[in-house]
Design a protein around this motif. Structure first.
Motif, PDB file in Angstrom:
ATOM      1  N   LEU A 111       0.743  -1.166  -0.211  1.00  0.00           N
ATOM      2  CA  LEU A 111       0.419  -0.046   0.912  1.00  0.00           C
ATOM      3  C   LEU A 111       0.523   1.537   0.011  1.00  0.00           C
ATOM      4  CD1 LEU A 111      -3.258  -0.762   2.788  1.00  0.00           C
ATOM      5  CD2 LEU A 111      -3.163  -0.418   0.214  1.00  0.00           C
ATOM      6  N   SER A 112       1.570   1.850   1.121  1.00  0.00           N
ATOM      7  CA  SER A 112       2.703   2.798   1.147  1.00  0.00           C
ATOM      8  C   SER A 112       3.210   2.622  -1.110  1.00  0.00           C
ATOM      9  CB  SER A 112       4.060   2.493   2.199  1.00  0.00           C
ATOM     10  OG  SER A 112       4.886   1.202   2.249  1.00  0.00           O
ATOM     11  N   THR A 113       3.593   1.797  -1.161  1.00  0.00           N
ATOM     12  CA  THR A 113       5.001   1.520  -2.264  1.00  0.00           C
ATOM     13  C   THR A 113       3.204   2.502  -3.489  1.00  0.00           C
ATOM     14  OG1 THR A 113       6.314  -0.016  -1.886  1.00  0.00           O
ATOM     15  CG2 THR A 113       6.086   0.647  -3.998  1.00  0.00           C
ATOM     16  N   ALA A 114       2.471   2.237  -3.539  1.00  0.00           N
ATOM     17  CA  ALA A 114       1.184   1.947  -4.419  1.00  0.00           C
ATOM     18  C   ALA A 114       0.775   3.371  -4.479  1.00  0.00           C
ATOM     19  CB  ALA A 114       0.657   1.227  -4.692  1.00  0.00           C
ATOM     20  N   TYR A 115       0.819   3.636  -2.932  1.00  0.00           N
ATOM     21  CA  TYR A 115       0.007   4.956  -2.784  1.00  0.00           C
ATOM     22  C   TYR A 115       1.415   6.456  -2.639  1.00  0.00           C
ATOM     23  CZ  TYR A 115      -4.796   3.492  -2.042  1.00  0.00           C
ATOM     24  OH  TYR A 115      -5.672   2.912  -2.390  1.00  0.00           O
ATOM     25  N   VAL A 116       2.427   6.120  -2.262  1.00  0.00           N
ATOM     26  CA  VAL A 116       3.155   7.047  -1.957  1.00  0.00           C
ATOM     27  C   VAL A 116       4.521   6.782  -3.021  1.00  0.00           C
ATOM     28  CG1 VAL A 116       5.158   8.242  -0.385  1.00  0.00           C
ATOM     29  CG2 VAL A 116       2.979   7.090   0.583  1.00  0.00           C
ATOM     30  N   TRP A 117       5.831   6.034  -3.244  1.00  0.00           N
ATOM     31  CA  TRP A 117       6.188   5.972  -4.988  1.00  0.00           C
ATOM     32  C   TRP A 117       5.810   6.253  -6.081  1.00  0.00           C
ATOM     33  CZ3 TRP A 117       8.095   1.974  -7.439  1.00  0.00           C
ATOM     34  CH2 TRP A 117       9.421   2.818  -8.148  1.00  0.00           C
ATOM     35  N   LEU A 118       4.896   5.281  -6.047  1.00  0.00           N
ATOM     36  CA  LEU A 118       4.269   5.753  -7.616  1.00  0.00           C
ATOM     37  C   LEU A 118       4.200   6.975  -8.129  1.00  0.00           C
ATOM     38  CD1 LEU A 118       2.391   2.457  -8.116  1.00  0.00           C
ATOM     39  CD2 LEU A 118       4.412   2.635  -8.740  1.00  0.00           C
ATOM     40  N   SER A 119       3.985   7.732  -6.431  1.00  0.00           N
ATOM     41  CA  SER A 119       3.108   8.821  -6.952  1.00  0.00           C
ATOM     42  C   SER A 119       4.308  10.126  -6.873  1.00  0.00           C
ATOM     43  CB  SER A 119       1.892   9.637  -6.255  1.00  0.00           C
ATOM     44  OG  SER A 119       2.534   9.213  -4.560  1.00  0.00           O
ATOM     45  N   GLN A 120       5.479   9.875  -6.704  1.00  0.00           N
ATOM     46  CA  GLN A 120       6.682  10.562  -6.192  1.00  0.00           C
ATOM     47  C   GLN A 120       6.676  10.931  -8.114  1.00  0.00           C
ATOM     48  OE1 GLN A 120       8.918   8.684  -4.062  1.00  0.00           O
ATOM     49  NE2 GLN A 120       8.793   9.265  -2.275  1.00  0.00           N
ATOM     50  N   ASP A 121       7.513  12.854  -8.752  1.00  0.00           N
ATOM     51  CA  ASP A 121       7.946  12.887  -9.121  1.00  0.00           C
ATOM     52  C   ASP A 121       9.737  12.171  -9.367  1.00  0.00           C
ATOM     53  OD1 ASP A 121       5.419  14.811  -8.951  1.00  0.00           O
ATOM     54  OD2 ASP A 121       6.877  16.612  -8.631  1.00  0.00           O
ATOM     55  N   GLY A 122       9.584  11.647 -10.918  1.00  0.00           N
ATOM     56  CA  GLY A 122      10.813  11.321 -11.460  1.00  0.00           C
ATOM     57  C   GLY A 122      11.109  10.083 -12.277  1.00  0.00           C
ATOM     58  N   ASN A 123      11.206   9.137 -12.174  1.00  0.00           N
ATOM     59  CA  ASN A 123      10.619   8.019 -13.625  1.00  0.00           C
ATOM     60  C   ASN A 123       9.666   8.070 -13.593  1.00  0.00           C
ATOM     61  OD1 ASN A 123      13.705   7.774 -13.177  1.00  0.00           O
ATOM     62  ND2 ASN A 123      13.410   5.877 -11.193  1.00  0.00           N
ATOM     63  N   CYS A 124       9.539   7.287 -15.233  1.00  0.00           N
ATOM     64  CA  CYS A 124       8.638   7.500 -15.672  1.00  0.00           C
ATOM     65  C   CYS A 124       7.778   6.295 -15.250  1.00  0.00           C
ATOM     66  CB  CYS A 124       8.367   7.292 -17.297  1.00  0.00           C
ATOM     67  SG  CYS A 124       9.400   5.719 -17.709  1.00  0.00           S
ATOM     68  N   SER A 125       6.046   5.812 -15.247  1.00  0.00           N
ATOM     69  CA  SER A 125       5.519   5.003 -14.939  1.00  0.00           C
ATOM     70  C   SER A 125       6.458   3.542 -15.313  1.00  0.00           C
ATOM     71  CB  SER A 125       4.042   4.518 -15.158  1.00  0.00           C
ATOM     72  OG  SER A 125       3.547   5.739 -15.032  1.00  0.00           O
ATOM     73  N   ALA A 126       6.304   2.878 -16.679  1.00  0.00           N
ATOM     74  CA  ALA A 126       7.475   1.830 -16.522  1.00  0.00           C
ATOM     75  C   ALA A 126       8.386   2.543 -16.407  1.00  0.00           C
ATOM     76  CB  ALA A 126       7.326   2.144 -18.416  1.00  0.00           C
ATOM     77  N   THR A 127       9.446   2.369 -16.571  1.00  0.00           N
ATOM     78  CA  THR A 127      10.887   2.408 -15.534  1.00  0.00           C
ATOM     79  C   THR A 127      10.489   2.167 -14.538  1.00  0.00           C
ATOM     80  OG1 THR A 127      11.646   4.754 -16.754  1.00  0.00           O
ATOM     81  CG2 THR A 127      12.900   3.380 -14.682  1.00  0.00           C
ATOM     82  N   LYS A 128       9.582   2.958 -13.281  1.00  0.00           N
ATOM     83  CA  LYS A 128       8.736   2.150 -12.452  1.00  0.00           C
ATOM     84  C   LYS A 128       8.571   0.957 -12.192  1.00  0.00           C
ATOM     85  CE  LYS A 128       8.134   6.570 -10.040  1.00  0.00           C
ATOM     86  NZ  LYS A 128       6.894   7.223  -9.580  1.00  0.00           N
ATOM     87  N   LEU A 129       8.123   0.764 -12.861  1.00  0.00           N
ATOM     88  CA  LEU A 129       7.148  -0.950 -13.775  1.00  0.00           C
ATOM     89  C   LEU A 129       8.274  -1.212 -13.250  1.00  0.00           C
ATOM     90  CD1 LEU A 129       4.542  -3.049 -13.820  1.00  0.00           C
ATOM     91  CD2 LEU A 129       4.761  -2.583 -15.311  1.00  0.00           C
ATOM     92  N   ARG A 130       9.526  -1.447 -13.982  1.00  0.00           N
ATOM     93  CA  ARG A 130      10.698  -2.792 -13.922  1.00  0.00           C
ATOM     94  C   ARG A 130      10.861  -2.005 -13.027  1.00  0.00           C
ATOM     95  NH1 ARG A 130      15.895  -0.788 -15.249  1.00  0.00           N
ATOM     96  NH2 ARG A 130      14.946   1.034 -15.222  1.00  0.00           N
ATOM     97  N   ILE A 131      11.163  -1.467 -11.791  1.00  0.00           N
ATOM     98  CA  ILE A 131      12.579  -1.218 -10.444  1.00  0.00           C
ATOM     99  C   ILE A 131      11.862  -2.220 -10.467  1.00  0.00           C
ATOM    100  CG2 ILE A 131      12.812  -0.186  -8.987  1.00  0.00           C
ATOM    101  CD1 ILE A 131      13.233   2.729 -10.478  1.00  0.00           C
ATOM    102  N   LEU A 132      10.226  -2.057  -9.934  1.00  0.00           N
ATOM    103  CA  LEU A 132       8.773  -3.220  -8.700  1.00  0.00           C
ATOM    104  C   LEU A 132       9.733  -5.023  -9.425  1.00  0.00           C
ATOM    105  CD1 LEU A 132       6.342  -0.999  -8.819  1.00  0.00           C
ATOM    106  CD2 LEU A 132       7.457  -2.088  -7.403  1.00  0.00           C
TER     107      LEU A 132
END
Length: 323
Positions: free
Chosen positions: A217-238
């Protein structure tokens, strides 16, 4: 779950904690263990060798974790005043560094104004922090010593939760999560991609664990909403971190984005998803109503857990430096 010491059986048992060649023997009142754990109650009161020998071996538990568990059992019966001083961010900073000197230059009121007593420790709401988010980042969230202390404290929470999971201490599982949510609420900071913690959590706990759910929950709501990498990059990191974790995070994210009329849609804001720690509780010992009262009336149970895990983190960091 509270134990009446006036009527408690004073029989003791010996708990061998740690691996056989380095184990430590700890003498404990049998009733203290039986009162909080069906596992220990069955072991010491059933037709097993532990009941006859009055001893049990916990080879996968560290001495520090077991002593923290025992300290937690003692708080269940202490009737202290309802007030509790909440641990401050700097509890995780041990050395006098340049950034901690900045902290010392600020008054306690500037850093931590009086807590909003209309809220329980774990309830979402306006905390009236006078310190800005910019200062929080500068003094703590980008301070390497604080970040390492925070990571080690999360590992301490994890070991305590995993102990409670394996040895069936349901109230401790709920209390660890209450302490972690309370800490996040009060410190205005939530755990997200703590790599070592997440990897170890999946190794020690079932993927359906409420502890893992907290990180999802904290990752979905907080980390994903932070500025920085695009969604595709964040998904790869996950995915590189943990495939199961990535899947669970994206399920939550997709549910958040669904139309409001869908019944399984997640709240759009974190405060709606985690209004308090009860959303993560099993409530096997205390129902929701009594749980809320307990959090309000006995905050020292949860501040005590935060302090214990911070102290454990400090000890671990010191031992690492000495090696």
């Amino acid at each position: 779950m509270a134990l009446n010491f006036l009527t408690m059986d004073l029989d003791t048992v010996t708990v061998h904690v740690g691996k056989a060649d380095t184990s430590v023997d700890i003498t404990v009142y049998r009733d203290i263990l039986s009162a909080v754990s069906p596992y220990f109650r069955s072991a010491f009161e059933g037709p097993f060798v532990e009941a006859t020998d009055r001893s049990i071996s916990l080879t996968d538990v560290t001495e520090q974790t077991f002593r923290m568990f025992l300290q937690w059992t003692q708080t269940q019966n202490n009737q202290r005043p309802s007030g509790a001083t909440f641990p401050k961010h700097e509890i995780l900073i041990r050395r006098s560094t340049a950034k901690s000197a900045d902290i010392n230059a600020m008054s306690p009121t500037e850093l931590h104004p009086p807590r909003n007593t209309t809220l329980a420790l774990d309830e979402a709401g306006d905390r009236n922090l006078s310190i800005s988010n910019k200062d929080l980042v500068r003094l703590y969230f980008k301070n390497p010593e604080w970040v390492e202390g925070y990571r080690l404290s999360l590992l301490s929470f994890l070991r305590l939760y995993a102990f409670a999971d394996k040895y069936n201490v349901p109230q401790l599982r709920d209390d660890v999560l209450t302490a972690m949510v309370s800490q996040s609420m009060s410190w205005n900071g939530w755990p997200d991609l703590e790599q070592g913690v997440i990897e170890l959590a999946y190794a020690m706990l079932p993927s359906s664990s409420k502890f893992i759910r907290f990180f999802v929950l904290s990752t979905a709501y907080v980390w994903l909403s932070q500025d920085g990498n695009c969604s595709a990059t964040k998904l790869r990191i996950l995915r590189e971190l943990n495939e199961d974790f990535a899947f669970d995070v994206m399920v939550v994210q997709n549910q958040r984005l669904q139309h409001k009329r869908l019944p399984d849609r997640m709240p759009s804001r974190f405060e709606g998803a985690v209004p308090n720690a009860c959303i993560l509780h099993e409530h096997l010992v205390q129902d929701a109503e009594h749980c809320r009262k307990r959090v309000r009336d006995q905050p020292y149970i949860f501040t005590g857990l935060i302090e214990m895990c911070a102290q454990d983190a400090s000890t671990t960091a010191k031992e690492s430096e000495e090696e």
